[in-house]
Design a protein around this motif. Structure first.
Motif, PDB file in Angstrom:
ATOM      1  N   PRO A  45      44.257 -51.728   5.512  1.00 28.88           N
ATOM      2  CA  PRO A  45      44.772 -52.235   4.231  1.00 28.88           C
ATOM      3  C   PRO A  45      45.617 -51.192   3.512  1.00 28.88           C
ATOM      4  O   PRO A  45      45.614 -50.015   3.876  1.00 28.88           O
ATOM      5  CB  PRO A  45      43.504 -52.588   3.459  1.00 28.88           C
ATOM      6  CG  PRO A  45      42.444 -51.729   4.048  1.00 28.88           C
ATOM      7  CD  PRO A  45      42.792 -51.546   5.488  1.00 28.88           C
ATOM      8  N   GLY A  46      46.310 -51.641   2.482  1.00 31.43           N
ATOM      9  CA  GLY A  46      47.268 -50.788   1.801  1.00 31.43           C
ATOM     10  C   GLY A  46      46.786 -50.303   0.450  1.00 31.43           C
ATOM     11  O   GLY A  46      45.986 -50.943  -0.222  1.00 31.43           O
ATOM     12  N   VAL A  47      47.294 -49.144   0.045  1.00 36.63           N
ATOM     13  CA  VAL A  47      47.061 -48.499  -1.250  1.00 36.63           C
ATOM     14  C   VAL A  47      45.575 -48.202  -1.454  1.00 36.63           C
ATOM     15  O   VAL A  47      44.852 -48.931  -2.138  1.00 36.63           O
ATOM     16  CB  VAL A  47      47.604 -49.322  -2.425  1.00 36.63           C
ATOM     17  CG1 VAL A  47      47.538 -48.496  -3.712  1.00 36.63           C
ATOM     18  CG2 VAL A  47      49.032 -49.783  -2.180  1.00 36.63           C
ATOM     19  N   PRO A  48      45.071 -47.115  -0.862  1.00 37.15           N
ATOM     20  CA  PRO A  48      43.685 -46.732  -1.111  1.00 37.15           C
ATOM     21  C   PRO A  48      43.475 -46.376  -2.573  1.00 37.15           C
ATOM     22  O   PRO A  48      44.342 -45.779  -3.216  1.00 37.15           O
ATOM     23  CB  PRO A  48      43.489 -45.511  -0.205  1.00 37.15           C
ATOM     24  CG  PRO A  48      44.861 -44.953  -0.010  1.00 37.15           C
ATOM     25  CD  PRO A  48      45.776 -46.152  -0.003  1.00 37.15           C
ATOM     26  N   LEU A  49      42.301 -46.771  -3.089  1.00 36.01           N
ATOM     27  CA  LEU A  49      41.956 -46.539  -4.492  1.00 36.01           C
ATOM     28  C   LEU A  49      40.702 -45.674  -4.580  1.00 36.01           C
ATOM     29  O   LEU A  49      39.728 -45.909  -3.859  1.00 36.01           O
ATOM     30  CB  LEU A  49      41.725 -47.862  -5.206  1.00 36.01           C
ATOM     31  CG  LEU A  49      42.983 -48.694  -5.428  1.00 36.01           C
ATOM     32  CD1 LEU A  49      42.627 -50.123  -5.785  1.00 36.01           C
ATOM     33  CD2 LEU A  49      43.823 -48.079  -6.538  1.00 36.01           C
ATOM     34  N   PHE A  50      40.740 -44.704  -5.502  1.00 39.98           N
ATOM     35  CA  PHE A  50      39.659 -43.737  -5.645  1.00 39.98           C
ATOM     36  C   PHE A  50      39.179 -43.683  -7.092  1.00 39.98           C
ATOM     37  O   PHE A  50      39.931 -43.971  -8.027  1.00 39.98           O
ATOM     38  CB  PHE A  50      40.141 -42.343  -5.224  1.00 39.98           C
ATOM     39  CG  PHE A  50      40.580 -42.272  -3.789  1.00 39.98           C
ATOM     40  CD1 PHE A  50      39.696 -41.879  -2.794  1.00 39.98           C
ATOM     41  CD2 PHE A  50      41.878 -42.608  -3.425  1.00 39.98           C
ATOM     42  CE1 PHE A  50      40.089 -41.821  -1.468  1.00 39.98           C
ATOM     43  CE2 PHE A  50      42.284 -42.552  -2.109  1.00 39.98           C
ATOM     44  CZ  PHE A  50      41.387 -42.157  -1.127  1.00 39.98           C
ATOM     45  N   HIS A  51      37.928 -43.260  -7.241  1.00 40.60           N
ATOM     46  CA  HIS A  51      37.311 -43.100  -8.565  1.00 40.60           C
ATOM     47  C   HIS A  51      36.752 -41.695  -8.696  1.00 40.60           C
ATOM     48  O   HIS A  51      36.249 -41.112  -7.722  1.00 40.60           O
ATOM     49  CB  HIS A  51      36.178 -44.115  -8.759  1.00 40.60           C
ATOM     50  CG  HIS A  51      35.359 -43.852  -9.984  1.00 40.60           C
ATOM     51  ND1 HIS A  51      34.097 -43.274  -9.941  1.00 40.60           N
ATOM     52  CD2 HIS A  51      35.619 -44.077 -11.303  1.00 40.60           C
ATOM     53  CE1 HIS A  51      33.624 -43.169 -11.167  1.00 40.60           C
ATOM     54  NE2 HIS A  51      34.530 -43.649 -12.011  1.00 40.60           N
ATOM     55  N   SER A  52      36.834 -41.144  -9.909  1.00 42.65           N
ATOM     56  CA  SER A  52      36.278 -39.823 -10.188  1.00 42.65           C
ATOM     57  C   SER A  52      35.835 -39.756 -11.636  1.00 42.65           C
ATOM     58  O   SER A  52      36.325 -40.512 -12.489  1.00 42.65           O
ATOM     59  CB  SER A  52      37.326 -38.734  -9.922  1.00 42.65           C
ATOM     60  OG  SER A  52      36.838 -37.453 -10.251  1.00 42.65           O
ATOM     61  N   ARG A  53      34.921 -38.831 -11.914  1.00 40.25           N
ATOM     62  CA  ARG A  53      34.542 -38.522 -13.291  1.00 40.25           C
ATOM     63  C   ARG A  53      34.984 -37.118 -13.693  1.00 40.25           C
ATOM     64  O   ARG A  53      34.858 -36.753 -14.858  1.00 40.25           O
ATOM     65  CB  ARG A  53      33.019 -38.645 -13.461  1.00 40.25           C
ATOM     66  CG  ARG A  53      32.490 -40.083 -13.565  1.00 40.25           C
ATOM     67  CD  ARG A  53      32.918 -40.714 -14.870  1.00 40.25           C
ATOM     68  NE  ARG A  53      32.352 -42.019 -15.115  1.00 40.25           N
ATOM     69  CZ  ARG A  53      31.216 -42.234 -15.807  1.00 40.25           C
ATOM     70  NH1 ARG A  53      30.510 -41.219 -16.269  1.00 40.25           N
ATOM     71  NH2 ARG A  53      30.796 -43.463 -16.000  1.00 40.25           N
ATOM     72  N   ASP A  54      35.470 -36.333 -12.703  1.00 47.27           N
ATOM     73  CA  ASP A  54      35.785 -34.938 -13.018  1.00 47.27           C
ATOM     74  C   ASP A  54      37.150 -34.486 -12.499  1.00 47.27           C
ATOM     75  O   ASP A  54      37.482 -33.298 -12.593  1.00 47.27           O
ATOM     76  CB  ASP A  54      34.698 -34.010 -12.484  1.00 47.27           C
ATOM     77  CG  ASP A  54      34.542 -34.063 -10.972  1.00 47.27           C
ATOM     78  OD1 ASP A  54      35.388 -34.685 -10.311  1.00 47.27           O
ATOM     79  OD2 ASP A  54      33.573 -33.474 -10.460  1.00 47.27           O
ATOM     80  N   LEU A  55      37.949 -35.373 -11.944  1.00 49.76           N
ATOM     81  CA  LEU A  55      39.276 -35.089 -11.397  1.00 49.76           C
ATOM     82  C   LEU A  55      39.239 -34.258 -10.124  1.00 49.76           C
ATOM     83  O   LEU A  55      40.289 -33.984  -9.537  1.00 49.76           O
ATOM     84  CB  LEU A  55      40.186 -34.381 -12.424  1.00 49.76           C
ATOM     85  CG  LEU A  55      40.655 -35.218 -13.612  1.00 49.76           C
ATOM     86  CD1 LEU A  55      41.458 -34.348 -14.580  1.00 49.76           C
ATOM     87  CD2 LEU A  55      41.520 -36.385 -13.130  1.00 49.76           C
ATOM     88  N   VAL A  56      38.054 -33.859  -9.682  1.00 48.06           N
ATOM     89  CA  VAL A  56      37.921 -33.017  -8.492  1.00 48.06           C
ATOM     90  C   VAL A  56      37.295 -33.786  -7.338  1.00 48.06           C
ATOM     91  O   VAL A  56      37.777 -33.734  -6.208  1.00 48.06           O
ATOM     92  CB  VAL A  56      37.083 -31.759  -8.812  1.00 48.06           C
ATOM     93  CG1 VAL A  56      36.823 -30.936  -7.556  1.00 48.06           C
ATOM     94  CG2 VAL A  56      37.769 -30.918  -9.877  1.00 48.06           C
ATOM     95  N   HIS A  57      36.208 -34.497  -7.619  1.00 44.38           N
ATOM     96  CA  HIS A  57      35.490 -35.238  -6.589  1.00 44.38           C
ATOM     97  C   HIS A  57      35.882 -36.716  -6.684  1.00 44.38           C
ATOM     98  O   HIS A  57      35.684 -37.344  -7.725  1.00 44.38           O
ATOM     99  CB  HIS A  57      33.978 -35.073  -6.769  1.00 44.38           C
ATOM    100  CG  HIS A  57      33.536 -33.645  -6.681  1.00 44.38           C
ATOM    101  ND1 HIS A  57      33.367 -32.855  -7.799  1.00 44.38           N
ATOM    102  CD2 HIS A  57      33.241 -32.864  -5.608  1.00 44.38           C
ATOM    103  CE1 HIS A  57      32.973 -31.644  -7.428  1.00 44.38           C
ATOM    104  NE2 HIS A  57      32.904 -31.627  -6.108  1.00 44.38           N
TER     105      HIS A  57
END
Length: 508
Positions: A45-57
């Motif tokens: 699939p296209g355009v992987p999406l990520f989540h973070s609370r600290d901009l690092v992990h």
């Protein structure tokens, strides 16, 4: 009394924050949460999406284009075609993502209330010319769409229709090629227009201009480019295509792409363009980008580590029969060719293309994210021919494959495809293995970035290495293009069953 030994200091967080083939990052903040999207090119699939609370992990929570009606890539779409440069924004209670399918529908917009999905059917935007589209809303709700070039027009994002003519805004630094990746922001009293320029190779950089209105006129920053590693020996090169965001404490940060060349001259990068994090301060109303290094500075907020992607997948998937979101295939994922139901607990691949040189090859992989790593998979090729491969594109890949008779190490480098070595296959399912070891000592200018070993686990003899190859031929500097290495399993003929597949870094 003996002095107690203090606990070891925690390791500094590392850059890149998204290693491996994760280019063109776009980020938005919603409350305490951060969401990030990347380009995916010919992969589905296209355009992987990520989540973070600290901009690092960062944890991958899904893919924005995960249904055939959202992502239409013809089977002959070229490698490094497909999906370019998303912009992810949150406005009026919805997430908006605009992106370009250069091999199909052109610019399109999808929306969601939850970035983990589901995302809407695409709204096509035929009135938006060019690539790298950006969305920004002003105070009265007008939506401005800015594209590479750099030009802009008012847009109705619900319909994809333009509400006014296209206007040129700014062409970047005089003499610098390829002004692209525009992002428009209202910060304080100004509208800021952030762009990449110089081309996405060693000359890449980030520049910025500002205006009192989103329509300009735009005044360039006197310190442009505000970030670039061109003409330096810095270990991170090709830096550009950036987005700005505020950290949890209100400080400013930049997420941008870069590469890590290794080996001799000219330096080969094999993981693709990766996502890095750099601090930003403000002076005289202009952003100043701090040091971009392989370790991050101490952050003024607590880190919140997230679970790593599982090293091993046994394909014991849920009742929906869905694969984990980090698995990607080439151009589509037809249930006629990929199944986790045909043989419960196994991934079943039904061949289409004859091998990985064919654009319609049946391949399922995950991005290489470590300079030194290994992948192993247990395959049953009794009904066909298939194997384990490290892929850059149709003309650059190495593989270890088996059929009912033989195990073979194969390589495709440019127009040449060859069988490097072969042995009789032991009976029963077989563990195939690819080991990648990064170069530690550069002997001379011709030293490659790493060594790729292709082999299998023999039930009596242990690991049998059939070939050892220089990794430079699976690098962007040799192959060209915009992607990075992907490791995975494939079927070249008939049916191949995969019981499990594991990817491990050299550190475990």
């Amino acid at each position: 009394m003996p002095t107690a030994t203090p606990p070891p200091a925690p390791a500094a967080p590392a850059n890149p924050v998204l290693p491996g083939f994760h280019p063109d990052p776009s980020v938005c903040r919603v409350g305490d949460d951060y969401y990030l999207a990347c380009s995916s090119f010919e992969y589905y699939p296209g355009v992987p999406l990520f989540h973070s609370r600290d901009l690092v992990h960062w944890t991958q929570i899904g893919n924005a284009l995960d249904r055939p009606e959202q992502l239409r890539l013809p089977l002959d779409a070229p490698s490094s075609g497909g999906i370019y440069a998303p912009t992810l924004r949150h406005h009026d209670g919805h997430f908006w993502l605009i992106v370009t399918n250069v091999s199909g529908d052109g610019n399109l917009i999808v929306t969601a209330t939850d970035p983990a999905g589901p995302w809407s059917a695409p709204v096509l935007a035929p009135d938006v010319p060019g690539i790298d589209p950006d969305l920004a809303w002003d105070e009265d709700g007008t939506c401005w769409c800015t594209v590479a070039g750099v030009s802009q027009r008012r847009l109705d994002p619900a319909t994809g229709r333009a509400l006014g003519p296209t206007r040129r805004l700014w062409s970047g630094t005089p003499g610098a090629k390829a002004p692209e990746a525009p992002h428009l922001y209202r910060i304080g009293a100004y509208w800021y227009l952030l762009i990449a320029e110089g081309g996405t190779e060693r000359g890449h950089g980030v520049s910025i201009a500002r205006a009192r209105t989103p329509e300009g006129p735009f005044e360039p920053c006197p310190a442009n480019p505000i970030q670039s590693h061109r003409s330096t020996e810095h270990p991170i090169q090709n830096t550009g295509h950036a987005d700005l965001v505020q950290g949890p404490d209100g400080s400013w940060w930049m997420l941008l792409l870069g590469v890590r060349p290794s080996g001799g001259s000219p330096g080969w990068h094999v993981l693709g363009r990766e996502t890095f994090l750099a601090p930003v301060t403000w002076q005289d109303g202009w952003p100043v980008v701090g040091e971009l290094s392989l370790t991050l500075p101490a952050l003024p907020w607590p880190l919140q580590p997230t679970p790593a992607v599982p090293a091993r997948d046994d394909f014991d998937v849920d009742h929906l029969g869905e694969l984990r979101p980090h698995w990607i295939s080439l151009r589509d994922r037809s249930p006629q060719h990929f199944s986790v139901k045909d043989r419960p607990g196994w991934l079943t691949l039904h061949a289409r293309g004859a091998d990985l040189s064919a654009p319609d090859a049946v391949f399922l992989g995950r991005r290489q994210t470590d300079a030194s790593c290994a992948m192993r998979a247990l395959l049953d090729p009794a009904e066909g021919r298939g194997g384990l491969a490290v892929r850059l594109d149709e003309e650059h890949h190495y593989g270890i494959e088996a059929d009912a008779v033989q195990v073979r190490a194969v390589a495709r480098i440019g127009p040449l495809r060859t069988v490097l070595a072969a042995q009789p296959r032991p009976p029963g399912p077989l563990v195939l293995r690819i080991e990648i070891v990064a170069t530690q000592v550069v002997r001379d200018a011709r030293t490659g970035p790493d060594t790729v070993t292709l082999g299998f686990d023999h039930p009596a003899d242990g690991f049998v290495a059939l070939a050892e190859l220089d990794g430079r031929y699976l690098s962007t500097e040799v192959a060209g293009g915009f992607t990075g290495r992907v490791l995975g399993v494939y079927a070249g003929e008939g049916t191949v069953h995969v019981d499990w597949c594991e990817y491990r870094s050299a550190d475990g």
